[in-house]
Design a protein around this motif. Structure first.
Motif, mmCIF file in Angstrom:
data_model
loop_
_atom_site.group_PDB
_atom_site.id
_atom_site.type_symbol
_atom_site.label_atom_id
_atom_site.label_comp_id
_atom_site.label_asym_id
_atom_site.label_seq_id
_atom_site.Cartn_x
_atom_site.Cartn_y
_atom_site.Cartn_z
ATOM 1 N N LEU A 38 0.824 -1.206 0.000
ATOM 2 C CA LEU A 38 0.000 0.000 0.000
ATOM 3 C C LEU A 38 0.859 1.258 0.000
ATOM 4 N N GLU A 39 1.940 1.233 0.766
ATOM 5 C CA GLU A 39 2.834 2.394 0.777
ATOM 6 C C GLU A 39 3.531 2.563 -0.578
ATOM 7 N N GLU A 40 3.905 1.443 -1.183
ATOM 8 C CA GLU A 40 4.509 1.511 -2.511
ATOM 9 C C GLU A 40 3.496 2.054 -3.519
ATOM 10 N N LEU A 41 2.257 1.593 -3.422
ATOM 11 C CA LEU A 41 1.205 2.080 -4.312
ATOM 12 C C LEU A 41 0.995 3.573 -4.115
ATOM 13 N N ARG A 42 0.979 4.023 -2.863
ATOM 14 C CA ARG A 42 0.831 5.445 -2.565
ATOM 15 C C ARG A 42 1.911 6.267 -3.277
ATOM 16 N N LEU A 53 -0.322 12.418 -1.200
ATOM 17 C CA LEU A 53 -1.328 11.603 -0.520
ATOM 18 C C LEU A 53 -0.979 11.333 0.945
ATOM 19 N N ASP A 54 -0.037 12.109 1.513
ATOM 20 C CA ASP A 54 0.385 11.855 2.888
ATOM 21 C C ASP A 54 -0.757 11.917 3.888
ATOM 22 N N ASP A 55 -1.742 12.773 3.656
ATOM 23 C CA ASP A 55 -2.843 12.918 4.605
ATOM 24 C C ASP A 55 -4.057 12.045 4.259
ATOM 25 N N VAL A 56 -3.881 11.145 3.307
ATOM 26 C CA VAL A 56 -4.968 10.240 2.914
ATOM 27 C C VAL A 56 -4.745 8.890 3.589
ATOM 28 N N PRO A 57 -5.639 8.526 4.534
ATOM 29 C CA PRO A 57 -5.497 7.212 5.166
ATOM 30 C C PRO A 57 -5.783 6.108 4.147
ATOM 31 N N LEU A 58 -4.940 5.123 4.117
ATOM 32 C CA LEU A 58 -5.079 4.048 3.140
ATOM 33 C C LEU A 58 -4.865 2.716 3.849
ATOM 34 N N THR A 59 -5.880 1.857 3.803
ATOM 35 C CA THR A 59 -5.754 0.537 4.420
ATOM 36 C C THR A 59 -6.142 -0.531 3.403
ATOM 37 N N SER A 60 -5.785 -1.746 3.726
ATOM 38 C CA SER A 60 -6.105 -2.851 2.818
ATOM 39 C C SER A 60 -7.602 -3.144 2.803
ATOM 40 N N ARG A 61 -8.339 -2.589 3.743
ATOM 41 C CA ARG A 61 -9.796 -2.773 3.753
ATOM 42 C C ARG A 61 -10.508 -1.826 2.801
ATOM 43 N N LEU A 67 -10.336 4.111 -2.995
ATOM 44 C CA LEU A 67 -9.016 4.614 -3.354
ATOM 45 C C LEU A 67 -9.117 5.610 -4.505
ATOM 46 N N VAL A 68 -9.834 5.251 -5.528
ATOM 47 C CA VAL A 68 -9.999 6.132 -6.694
ATOM 48 C C VAL A 68 -10.641 7.461 -6.272
ATOM 49 N N ALA A 69 -11.663 7.385 -5.431
ATOM 50 C CA ALA A 69 -12.339 8.606 -4.972
ATOM 51 C C ALA A 69 -11.393 9.493 -4.179
#
Length: 77
Positions: A38-42, A53-61, A67-69
């Motif tokens: 996920l970090e690599e994708l970010r 995208l540092d302030d965008v929370p991103l989880t595998s859920r 993600l697109v939104a």
């Protein structure tokens, strides 16, 4: 190219995701993306779309649609 297509391309090219499996309702976990991926994708999205995208929370859920939104909101800001 649309944001969704850019992300789909990154998922296929860099993480070996099956193009047929990438649907809006599929979670990133179902595409076998762990926290490191996920970090690599970010980072890849940031580089490709020239956004932060540092302030965008991103989880595998999160789903592909979520993600697109999130990326779309940041790109439009």
């Amino acid at each position: 190219m649309s944001t969704a297509k850019e992300i789909n391309t990154l998922l296929v090219a860099n993480f070996g995701a099956d193009p047929g499996a990438i649907r809006p309702d599929v979670s990133l976990r179902q595409l076998r993306l762990d926290s490191l991926a996920l970090e690599e994708l970010r980072l890849l999205i940031e580089d490709r779309l020239d956004i932060d995208l540092d302030d965008v929370p991103l989880t595998s859920r999160d789903t592909v649609a979520e993600l697109v939104a999130a990326v779309h909101r940041k790109a439009a800001a």
